[in-house]
Write an enzyme that holds these catalytic residues in place. Structure first.
Site, short mmCIF file in Angstrom:
data_model
loop_
_atom_site.label_atom_id
_atom_site.label_comp_id
_atom_site.label_asym_id
_atom_site.label_seq_id
_atom_site.Cartn_x
_atom_site.Cartn_y
_atom_site.Cartn_z
N THR A 91 13.94 22.82 -13.97
CA THR A 91 13.40 22.63 -15.32
C THR A 91 14.30 23.28 -16.37
O THR A 91 14.06 23.13 -17.57
CB THR A 91 11.98 23.21 -15.45
OG1 THR A 91 12.03 24.61 -15.13
CG2 THR A 91 11.03 22.51 -14.49
N LYS A 107 16.34 40.17 -16.57
CA LYS A 107 15.11 39.88 -17.32
C LYS A 107 13.96 40.62 -16.67
O LYS A 107 13.82 40.67 -15.45
CB LYS A 107 14.83 38.38 -17.36
CG LYS A 107 14.74 37.70 -16.01
CD LYS A 107 14.54 36.21 -16.16
CE LYS A 107 14.46 35.52 -14.81
NZ LYS A 107 14.29 34.07 -14.92
N ASP A 125 0.82 -1.22 0.00
CA ASP A 125 0.00 0.00 0.00
C ASP A 125 0.85 1.27 0.00
O ASP A 125 0.32 2.38 0.08
CB ASP A 125 -0.95 0.00 1.20
CG ASP A 125 -0.21 0.08 2.53
OD1 ASP A 125 1.04 -0.08 2.52
OD2 ASP A 125 -0.86 0.29 3.56
#
EC number: 2.7.6.1
Length: 312
Positions: free
Chosen positions: A223, A192, A38
């Site tokens: 990422t 930026k 489980d």
């Protein structure tokens, strides 16, 4: 002295734990780690640790919650087995980016993780390159936040003389400046900003990068969106070569595809997190080992020697 030295590894980065033991001339203490059907985790320390100085090596990498729960159960098992002192060696501290409230009704997750570890039985923590240094203040126990700089600097010193250390955003300027100072290199910052909502980011470079070898420094590559954008704008500004350098290779989601497509000649990371073989097929990634650094830290903590000698 805090009793016999024992090293126990979680399942997140067994190769790093074994390398640490090799540097220390030690061996891993046997530990049963099983998972019930489980999903529940079963932990059992299979050697006597009563009165021992125990170090548990576990990074909270993907799957983050599983590895964190496994670490907490190991700490609790050691506490109940009467270990004299238990130190959690967490090369990568998960949830570190959630160190403050950025919106109403949001948790401070990094603080909650600190509370969990303390309640589970941790007496001390060793980590590498915390995303936010102030997380040390979430603990009411000693925290050794050591830096991967000695390992990364040794690698970068063999690079070309015309090197510029680049921060991919304003927040990482202090880190890039520290490396630039030690390497006698130049410094640049990628700025930026959005001129208006829902408009594309305007990318500018502060500093001279034309004809230079640019090393984009960050504490982690998740990422890879920010660091890859920085690489493109550096090449647009005339950089001769762009190298990515980070401590923690989280490499989630589209990171590998982005790194392969970006104009990086090399991506230098450490093994605070395991990098699977399929991700190494990118061909750009070079993994440096922090095992020797962690082994020295563990030895100095165990012998009550200075840990600050590891800083450069």
């Amino acid at each position: 002295m805090n009793g016999e030295l024992k090293i126990i590894s979680g399942s997140s980065n067994l190769a790093l734990s074994e390398a640490i033991c090799e540097h220390l001339g030690s061996r891993l203490t046997p530990c049963l780690r099983e998972k019930f059907s489980d999903g529940e985790i079963r932990i059992e320390i299979q050697d006597n640790v009563r009165g021992c100085d125990v170090f548990v090596v576990q990074s909270t990498c993907n799957p983050v919650n599983f590895h964190f729960m496994e670490l907490c159960l190991m700490l609790d098992a050691l506490k109940r087995a009467s270990a004299r002192r238990v130190t959690a060696v967490i090369p990568y501290y998960g949830y570190a980016r959630q160190d403050r409230k950025v919106s109403p009704r949001a948790p401070i997750s990094a603080k909650l993780i600190a509370d969990f570890l303390a309640v589970a039985g941790m007496h001390r923590m060793v980590t590498i390159d915390l995303h936010a240094g102030q997380i040390q203040g979430f603990f009411n126990l000693p925290v050794d936040n050591i830096y991967a700089a000695p390992v990364l600097l040794d690698e970068l010193r063999h690079r070309k003389d015309d090197m510029v250390m680049v921060s991919p955003d304003a927040g990482g300027t202090e880190r890039a400046r520290a490396y630039a100072k030690r390497l006698n290199a130049g410094l640049a910052i990628v700025d930026k900003r959005r001129d208006a909502p829902n408009q594309a980011k305007a990318m500018n470079v502060i500093g001279e990068v034309s004809g230079k070898t640019c090393v984009v420094m960050d504490d982690m590559i998740d990422t890879a969106g920010t660091i890859c954008q920085a690489a493109k704008v550096l090449m647009d500004h005339g950089a001769k070569e762009v190298i990515a350098c980070a401590t923690h290779p989280v490499l989630s989601g589209p990171a590998i595809d982005r790194l392969c497509a970006a104009p990086f000649s090399e991506v230098i990371v450490t093994n605070t997190l395991p990098v699977p073989e399929e991700k190494l097929k990118c061909g750009k990634i070079k993994v440096l080992s922090v095992a020797g650094l962690l082994a020295k830290c563990i030895h100095n903590v165990h012998t009550e020697s200075s840990v600050s000698v590891l800083f450069v």
